[in-house]
Enzyme design. Sequence first.
Site, PDB file in Angstrom:
ATOM      1  CG  HIS A  68      -1.992  -0.875   1.045  1.00 26.21           C
ATOM      2  ND1 HIS A  68      -3.092  -1.002   1.748  1.00 26.21           N
ATOM      3  CD2 HIS A  68      -2.130  -1.808   0.198  1.00 26.21           C
ATOM      4  CE1 HIS A  68      -3.912  -1.979   1.562  1.00 26.21           C
ATOM      5  NE2 HIS A  68      -3.478  -2.709   0.338  1.00 26.21           N
ATOM      6  CD  GLU A  70      -2.352   4.275   2.765  1.00 24.55           C
ATOM      7  OE1 GLU A  70      -3.388   4.506   2.833  1.00 24.55           O
ATOM      8  OE2 GLU A  70      -1.877   3.373   2.216  1.00 24.55           O
ATOM      9  CB  CYS A  94      -6.721  -0.506   4.723  1.00 22.61           C
ATOM     10  SG  CYS A  94      -5.090  -1.016   5.010  1.00 22.61           S
ATOM     11  CB  CYS A  97      -2.319   1.576   5.790  1.00 23.61           C
ATOM     12  SG  CYS A  97      -1.823   0.709   4.461  1.00 23.61           S
TER      13      CYS A  97
END
Length: 141
Positions: A68, A70, A94, A97
């Site tokens: 992801h 992040e 999410c 993260c």
Amino acid sequence: MDLAFTVAERATCPRRHVGAILVKDKKLMGTGYNGSPSGVADCYEQGCLIEHYHENGEEKERCIRTIHAEVNLMLFTDRADREGATVFVTDSPCYNCAKMLANSGIKEVVYERKYEKDLPKVTELFKEANITFRQYERENK
């Protein structure tokens, strides 16, 4: 936020392009986008690596080939740069993260698009961690 969307164009998964930028004292400290680990084929090269799961009695799927945005942002920035900084991300994080962001030293997360699935949990986590969490509102939509 426009810069986060520009960074998202580098994403290597066609299912969703997500970009994140780290800003501190009005300076860009780093960027991240969702993509495969370095040296590994990406979704455009080999297709998405789909995992099927059930949620609320419904079968769903997600691509697990990519890291992801992040997480990539945190991997490629220093803790000192993150302390007290703001993360601008195209999509609300999410829950996984969000946990990592909460532990990273940042003070604020600003997103534009909602990731509805985890939004209530993420909102509560950031509230408890005393991290400002807000949706970006464009003036000219």
